[in-house]
Design a protein around this motif. Sequence first.
Motif, PDB file in Angstrom:
ATOM      1  N   ARG A   1       0.854  -1.184   0.000  1.00  0.00           N
ATOM      2  CA  ARG A   1       0.000   0.000   0.000  1.00  0.00           C
ATOM      3  C   ARG A   1       0.888   1.231   0.000  1.00  0.00           C
ATOM      4  NH1 ARG A   1      -5.181   0.507   3.677  1.00  0.00           N
ATOM      5  NH2 ARG A   1      -5.590   2.092   2.083  1.00  0.00           N
ATOM      6  N   LEU A   2       0.515   2.189  -0.838  1.00  0.00           N
ATOM      7  CA  LEU A   2       1.246   3.450  -0.915  1.00  0.00           C
ATOM      8  C   LEU A   2       0.634   4.417   0.087  1.00  0.00           C
ATOM      9  CD1 LEU A   2       3.413   5.095  -2.507  1.00  0.00           C
ATOM     10  CD2 LEU A   2       1.552   5.847  -4.000  1.00  0.00           C
TER      11      LEU A   2
ATOM     12  N   TRP B   1      19.891   5.971  -9.344  1.00  0.00           N
ATOM     13  CA  TRP B   1      18.720   6.841  -9.377  1.00  0.00           C
ATOM     14  C   TRP B   1      19.077   8.307  -9.576  1.00  0.00           C
ATOM     15  CZ3 TRP B   1      15.159   3.573 -10.213  1.00  0.00           C
ATOM     16  CH2 TRP B   1      15.239   2.288  -9.644  1.00  0.00           C
ATOM     17  N   LEU B   2      20.328   8.596  -9.880  1.00  0.00           N
ATOM     18  CA  LEU B   2      20.722   9.975 -10.155  1.00  0.00           C
ATOM     19  C   LEU B   2      20.283  10.362 -11.559  1.00  0.00           C
ATOM     20  CD1 LEU B   2      24.303  10.009  -8.592  1.00  0.00           C
ATOM     21  CD2 LEU B   2      22.145  10.757  -7.554  1.00  0.00           C
ATOM     22  N   ARG B   3      19.816  11.577 -11.718  1.00  0.00           N
ATOM     23  CA  ARG B   3      19.283  12.050 -12.981  1.00  0.00           C
ATOM     24  C   ARG B   3      19.919  13.386 -13.368  1.00  0.00           C
ATOM     25  NH1 ARG B   3      18.052   7.590 -12.699  1.00  0.00           N
ATOM     26  NH2 ARG B   3      16.025   6.586 -13.069  1.00  0.00           N
ATOM     27  N   PRO B   4      19.965  13.691 -14.671  1.00  0.00           N
ATOM     28  CA  PRO B   4      20.530  14.976 -15.093  1.00  0.00           C
ATOM     29  C   PRO B   4      19.814  16.167 -14.465  1.00  0.00           C
ATOM     30  CG  PRO B   4      20.247  13.521 -16.985  1.00  0.00           C
ATOM     31  CD  PRO B   4      19.581  12.851 -15.828  1.00  0.00           C
ATOM     32  N   GLU B   5      18.508  16.011 -14.181  1.00  0.00           N
ATOM     33  CA  GLU B   5      17.756  17.116 -13.574  1.00  0.00           C
ATOM     34  C   GLU B   5      18.084  17.301 -12.103  1.00  0.00           C
ATOM     35  OE1 GLU B   5      15.571  15.216 -16.912  1.00  0.00           O
ATOM     36  OE2 GLU B   5      16.357  14.483 -15.001  1.00  0.00           O
ATOM     37  N   GLY B   6      18.814  16.348 -11.516  1.00  0.00           N
ATOM     38  CA  GLY B   6      19.203  16.465 -10.118  1.00  0.00           C
ATOM     39  C   GLY B   6      18.275  15.795  -9.139  1.00  0.00           C
ATOM     40  N   GLU B   7      17.151  15.243  -9.594  1.00  0.00           N
ATOM     41  CA  GLU B   7      16.209  14.606  -8.679  1.00  0.00           C
ATOM     42  C   GLU B   7      15.242  13.730  -9.466  1.00  0.00           C
ATOM     43  OE1 GLU B   7      13.819  17.578  -6.771  1.00  0.00           O
ATOM     44  OE2 GLU B   7      13.238  18.530  -8.645  1.00  0.00           O
ATOM     45  N   CYS B   8      14.649  12.770  -8.760  1.00  0.00           N
ATOM     46  CA  CYS B   8      13.583  11.954  -9.348  1.00  0.00           C
ATOM     47  C   CYS B   8      12.777  11.324  -8.225  1.00  0.00           C
ATOM     48  CB  CYS B   8      14.151  10.869 -10.275  1.00  0.00           C
ATOM     49  SG  CYS B   8      14.989   9.509  -9.423  1.00  0.00           S
ATOM     50  N   TRP B   9      11.552  10.959  -8.545  1.00  0.00           N
ATOM     51  CA  TRP B   9      10.707  10.210  -7.620  1.00  0.00           C
ATOM     52  C   TRP B   9      11.001   8.715  -7.736  1.00  0.00           C
ATOM     53  CZ3 TRP B   9       7.972  12.217  -3.832  1.00  0.00           C
ATOM     54  CH2 TRP B   9       7.372  13.479  -3.961  1.00  0.00           C
ATOM     55  N   VAL B  10      10.867   7.999  -6.633  1.00  0.00           N
ATOM     56  CA  VAL B  10      10.942   6.537  -6.652  1.00  0.00           C
ATOM     57  C   VAL B  10       9.947   5.980  -5.642  1.00  0.00           C
ATOM     58  CG1 VAL B  10      13.382   6.413  -7.341  1.00  0.00           C
ATOM     59  CG2 VAL B  10      12.777   6.460  -4.905  1.00  0.00           C
ATOM     60  N   HIS B  11       9.562   4.731  -5.851  1.00  0.00           N
ATOM     61  CA  HIS B  11       8.874   3.977  -4.804  1.00  0.00           C
ATOM     62  C   HIS B  11       9.924   3.495  -3.798  1.00  0.00           C
ATOM     63  CE1 HIS B  11       5.755   3.348  -8.010  1.00  0.00           C
ATOM     64  NE2 HIS B  11       4.950   3.472  -6.977  1.00  0.00           N
ATOM     65  N   ALA B  12       9.699   3.714  -2.527  1.00  0.00           N
ATOM     66  CA  ALA B  12      10.554   3.169  -1.479  1.00  0.00           C
ATOM     67  C   ALA B  12       9.681   2.363  -0.525  1.00  0.00           C
ATOM     68  CB  ALA B  12      11.279   4.282  -0.730  1.00  0.00           C
ATOM     69  N   THR B  13      10.274   1.409   0.159  1.00  0.00           N
ATOM     70  CA  THR B  13       9.529   0.604   1.126  1.00  0.00           C
ATOM     71  C   THR B  13      10.143   0.757   2.510  1.00  0.00           C
ATOM     72  OG1 THR B  13      10.862  -1.355   0.566  1.00  0.00           O
ATOM     73  CG2 THR B  13       8.771  -1.066  -0.596  1.00  0.00           C
ATOM     74  N   LEU B  14       9.300   0.609   3.536  1.00  0.00           N
ATOM     75  CA  LEU B  14       9.720   0.778   4.922  1.00  0.00           C
ATOM     76  C   LEU B  14       9.646  -0.569   5.642  1.00  0.00           C
ATOM     77  CD1 LEU B  14       7.818   4.089   5.834  1.00  0.00           C
ATOM     78  CD2 LEU B  14      10.032   3.795   4.688  1.00  0.00           C
TER      79      LEU B  14
ATOM     80  N   MET C   1       6.469   5.970  12.462  1.00  0.00           N
ATOM     81  CA  MET C   1       6.104   5.179  11.288  1.00  0.00           C
ATOM     82  C   MET C   1       5.870   3.703  11.593  1.00  0.00           C
ATOM     83  SD  MET C   1       6.050   7.609   9.120  1.00  0.00           S
ATOM     84  CE  MET C   1       5.756   6.690   7.604  1.00  0.00           C
ATOM     85  N   ILE C   2       6.472   3.182  12.654  1.00  0.00           N
ATOM     86  CA  ILE C   2       6.378   1.747  12.952  1.00  0.00           C
ATOM     87  C   ILE C   2       4.938   1.279  13.156  1.00  0.00           C
ATOM     88  CG2 ILE C   2       6.878   0.047  14.759  1.00  0.00           C
ATOM     89  CD1 ILE C   2       9.723   1.135  14.835  1.00  0.00           C
ATOM     90  N   PRO C   3       4.057   2.042  13.837  1.00  0.00           N
ATOM     91  CA  PRO C   3       2.668   1.554  13.955  1.00  0.00           C
ATOM     92  C   PRO C   3       2.009   1.279  12.607  1.00  0.00           C
ATOM     93  CG  PRO C   3       3.058   3.341  15.501  1.00  0.00           C
ATOM     94  CD  PRO C   3       4.271   3.277  14.623  1.00  0.00           C
ATOM     95  N   THR C   4       2.294   2.099  11.601  1.00  0.00           N
ATOM     96  CA  THR C   4       1.736   1.855  10.265  1.00  0.00           C
ATOM     97  C   THR C   4       2.318   0.589   9.661  1.00  0.00           C
ATOM     98  OG1 THR C   4       1.491   4.239   9.909  1.00  0.00           O
ATOM     99  CG2 THR C   4       1.435   2.823   7.967  1.00  0.00           C
ATOM    100  N   ILE C   5       3.635   0.419   9.780  1.00  0.00           N
ATOM    101  CA  ILE C   5       4.289  -0.772   9.231  1.00  0.00           C
ATOM    102  C   ILE C   5       3.705  -2.028   9.862  1.00  0.00           C
ATOM    103  CG2 ILE C   5       6.495  -1.978   8.999  1.00  0.00           C
ATOM    104  CD1 ILE C   5       7.852   0.783   9.020  1.00  0.00           C
TER     105      ILE C   5
ATOM    106  N   ALA D   1       1.614  -4.946   8.090  1.00  0.00           N
ATOM    107  CA  ALA D   1       2.226  -6.271   8.149  1.00  0.00           C
ATOM    108  C   ALA D   1       1.215  -7.326   8.600  1.00  0.00           C
ATOM    109  CB  ALA D   1       3.426  -6.260   9.081  1.00  0.00           C
ATOM    110  N   GLU D   2       0.278  -6.927   9.445  1.00  0.00           N
ATOM    111  CA  GLU D   2      -0.767  -7.851   9.880  1.00  0.00           C
ATOM    112  C   GLU D   2      -1.656  -8.276   8.713  1.00  0.00           C
ATOM    113  OE1 GLU D   2      -2.803  -5.766  12.940  1.00  0.00           O
ATOM    114  OE2 GLU D   2      -1.192  -6.010  14.421  1.00  0.00           O
ATOM    115  N   GLN D   3      -1.652  -7.465   7.640  1.00  0.00           N
ATOM    116  CA  GLN D   3      -2.418  -7.789   6.440  1.00  0.00           C
ATOM    117  C   GLN D   3      -1.514  -8.371   5.346  1.00  0.00           C
ATOM    118  OE1 GLN D   3      -4.600  -4.249   5.218  1.00  0.00           O
ATOM    119  NE2 GLN D   3      -4.879  -3.604   7.335  1.00  0.00           N
ATOM    120  N   ASP D   4      -0.284  -8.753   5.734  1.00  0.00           N
ATOM    121  CA  ASP D   4       0.698  -9.264   4.768  1.00  0.00           C
ATOM    122  C   ASP D   4       0.921  -8.267   3.644  1.00  0.00           C
ATOM    123  OD1 ASP D   4       1.096 -11.700   6.118  1.00  0.00           O
ATOM    124  OD2 ASP D   4      -0.718 -12.528   5.222  1.00  0.00           O
ATOM    125  N   THR D   5       1.035  -6.999   4.023  1.00  0.00           N
ATOM    126  CA  THR D   5       1.162  -5.906   3.060  1.00  0.00           C
ATOM    127  C   THR D   5       2.419  -5.085   3.372  1.00  0.00           C
ATOM    128  OG1 THR D   5      -1.238  -5.772   2.804  1.00  0.00           O
ATOM    129  CG2 THR D   5       0.034  -3.833   2.141  1.00  0.00           C
TER     130      THR D   5
END
Length: 342
Positions: free
Chosen positions: A144-145, A167-180, A215-219, A223-227
């Motif tokens: 889940r995002l 993940w470096l770009r000529p514009e100096g930045e980019c978006w990525v998906h990250a996981t916790l 952030m840990i309560p969300t994780i 996790a209880e939903q295998d997500t």
Amino acid sequence: MSMPFDVWGQRGWASVEVAGESHHAKAIRTVLGNDFKPSGTEVRVDVELVPEPDNRHDRHAVAVRAGKHLLGYLPREEAVRYSPILSRLVSQGWTPRVMARVWGSEWEGYEDRRHREFHGSVRLDLAEPHMLAPANAAPSSTHRLLPYGHAIQVTGEEQHLDTLSAWLRPEGECWVHATLHEVVQQTARASRTVVEVRIDDERIGQLTPKMSGDMIPTIQHLAEQDTITTVRAIVKGNRIKTEVVLHALRAHELPDTWLESRASTQQARAAAPTVPAPPAPNVTTATPASEPIPPPPTSFRFNPPPDWPPPPPGWTPPNGWRPDAAWPPAPPGWSWWVASWD
């Protein structure tokens, strides 16, 4: 059938003016609805950005639509920048959407006071083209995002520069998906639980103990939903200094409606569109007309091949730009960039 995609990088304010609203006043008035007040009414709606490559006036044209209502177009100079990435998203089966501020009012006509004239405007919450979509795919497993939120700084990135270099770009930045991920660290005197941050399942840093606690309560809830907990992240910098900043709501900021819903496997695996990495600079091999043009080296200017339409003075291809498929391919070994003093 295409799927709606709310482009990334929206910050809650609309700064890009739509062109041609005067030609679409009736549609704008309809979008304002039955609660319209002649003194001035504003609504915020989601609008679709629809490239029109067959538009006879401008092959880079991008229509702005609210459902079936055409509200206007991106200004010509902006359409040149945005149409390549928007066209790519459409080709991947997505319909790009952004938040729009739609405003309108009525007043007496100058010549006939019995006739009321309507005036409307549309502005878009639109990030730079290279920041409309993430550079990597979402996790293939159930995830889940988290909703977009205030910036959260990642720490320890300096220990993972090799990983982050991808993940470096000529514009100096980019978006990525990250996981916790919740991990336990052993210190000299005790152990502590912190949040590890990964991109494509590779560690790139962690959150401070205090932020980890937020952030840990969300994780654990997911996790209880295998997500897997997934967030938006910006990677910015260069090969000697790279930062990663997350944008996500903390546990105490999540609305109950979000907590009560569950991620279905089908929804979780519907990966968001991506903006692939640009090609390496100084490419000298033959480049078919359908491939992206490489970015410029410093102090160089764009050199269009023979038989291509001449670009405007000083124009350079934006990131990911592709020439029209109808144009002839560049000659073998064509130099895309020449010294600017030539």
